[in-house]
Design an enzyme around this catalytic site. Structure first.
Site, mmCIF file in Angstrom:
data_model
loop_
_atom_site.group_PDB
_atom_site.id
_atom_site.type_symbol
_atom_site.label_atom_id
_atom_site.label_comp_id
_atom_site.label_asym_id
_atom_site.label_seq_id
_atom_site.Cartn_x
_atom_site.Cartn_y
_atom_site.Cartn_z
ATOM 1 C CE LYS A 36 -18.760 -1.820 27.762
ATOM 2 N NZ LYS A 36 -20.299 -1.372 28.052
ATOM 3 C CE LYS A 64 -21.826 -8.099 30.439
ATOM 4 N NZ LYS A 64 -22.951 -7.040 31.421
ATOM 5 C CE LYS A 107 -29.425 -3.199 29.197
ATOM 6 N NZ LYS A 107 -28.391 -2.547 29.370
#
Ligand code: AQP
Length: 332
Positions: free
Chosen positions: A111, A194, A197
């Protein structure tokens, strides 16, 4: 007593991956466990959020839990920031967590990416907050996807470190709750990524609020390869988009991947996509309608969260008091 703790971040559009990989499994767990399902809004803050959207998304996740079949009477549903013990215990556990343990966490590396120096302390300390979430309720089992296994391992290490440091068997070491068919749903635009959101393309995911028309359109536009559908699992291995769509079909229909391969072997994608769209619209459409109905009544949703926070606090407060005592923090 077996107790489950799990949560979803209110960070954007809930999608089919969140449903098949997490929420749907929780619906099963509520029969056998004492369940606490959280909307982890403090975790969401580890990346920048728009305040208004965060509020709306917190209600949306709550609506999704209930619409999917989680019973707010039987389970505790609440948002993390309403129980102060999460942040308090995270600090206390953070003081016992060596930096070396956190440096090994791969999700932070992913991240933060190349901008490690600019990443916030919250993103780095995320796994300690997750440990606090679980241990605050002395949860015994945590349903985890592949991506959270390392964080759960760390939560176990932190619980063990606390128990050893203060010479007590205070925190149970939480066990992963594994599901038979572990569903990892991939992006409709790229079968190697994947479904997420935070993907900028809305066509990459089926949102839990999408209606039948939107579902059909997104499935029709989903990336495929030029060949007919594979006839064996071996053949599917090198074809991520075909594997993903067949896997979604299997998960929605509640049958094995092998059965789906056998049924659609040699079909062309457009016919298969029409079948998949009907199935997805049937399963997800019903949830979307119920979510919309619930979201039209924010007073009801806030009431569920308020009651959930009271019930969660009633469990958390005595645990935190014992932690303060064990650590020698005076409560005059
Ligand atoms: N694509 C997926 N397939 C299967 N399970 C998934 N989950 C998320 N994406 C998939 C599971 O949903 C639960 C809640 O996840 P989260 O709110 O912590 O978000 P996340 O794992 O970081 O993934 P998202 O939803 O895509 O959000 P962003 O884009 O914000 O990172 C977890 O149990 C997770 O495994």
């Amino acid at each position: 007593m077996k107790r489950i703790f799990s949560g979803v971040q209110p960070t954007g559009n809930l999608h089919l991956g969140n449903y098949l990989g997490a929420i749907r499994n929780w619906v099963q767990l509520q029969k056998d466990f004492d369940c606490i399902f959280c909307i982890v809004d403090l975790h969401a803050l580890t990346l920048p959020q728009d305040p208004k959207e965060l509020t709306g998304q917190t209600r949306e996740v709550t609506a999704a839990y209930i619409a999917a079949g989680i019973d707010p009477e039987r389970c505790i549903i609440f948002n993390q920031s309403t129980v102060p013990g999460h942040a308090e215990l995270a600090w206390l556990l953070g003081c016992l967590t060596p930096l070396g343990w956190l440096n090994r966490m791969t999700q932070f590396k992913e991240k933060a990416g190349k901008h490690r120096e600019e990443a916030g302390l919250g993103l780095y300390a995320y796994p300690v907050l997750m440990a606090a979430d679980i241990l605050l309720y002395k949860a015994t089992h945590v349903p985890v996807g592949e991506d959270q296994k390392q964080h759960l391992e760390l939560a176990r290490d932190i619980a063990g470190a606390f128990n050893r440091r203060f010479g007590v068997e205070f925190f149970p070491l939480p066990e992963p709750q594994i599901f038979g068919a572990c569903t990892r749903v991939m992006s409709l635009r790229d079968g190697t990524k994947k479904m997420s959101k935070s993907d900028t393309s809305d066509y990459s995911r089926l949102n839990m609020t999408d209606d039948a028309a939107a579902i059909a359109l997104k499935i029709r536009k989903a990336k495929t390869d030029p060949q007919p559908l594979p006839a064996t699992e071996k053949e599917a291995e090198a074809r991520p988009e075909a594997t993903n769509l067949l896997g979604i079909y299997a998960a929605l229909a509640g049958v094995s991947f092998a059965e789906v391969i056998q049924r659609f072997a040699g079909w062309n994608f457009s016919d298969f996509k029409a079948e998949l769209a009907d199935l997805a619209a049937d399963v997800c459409g019903r949830i979307a309608v119920e979510m919309k109905r619930l979201m039209a009544d924010p007073g009801y949703i806030d009431g569920v969260l308020k009651r959930g926070a009271e019930r969660a606090n009633a469990i958390a407060a005595p645990v935190l008091r014992d932690v303060f005592d064990l650590m020698g923090l005076l409560r005059p």
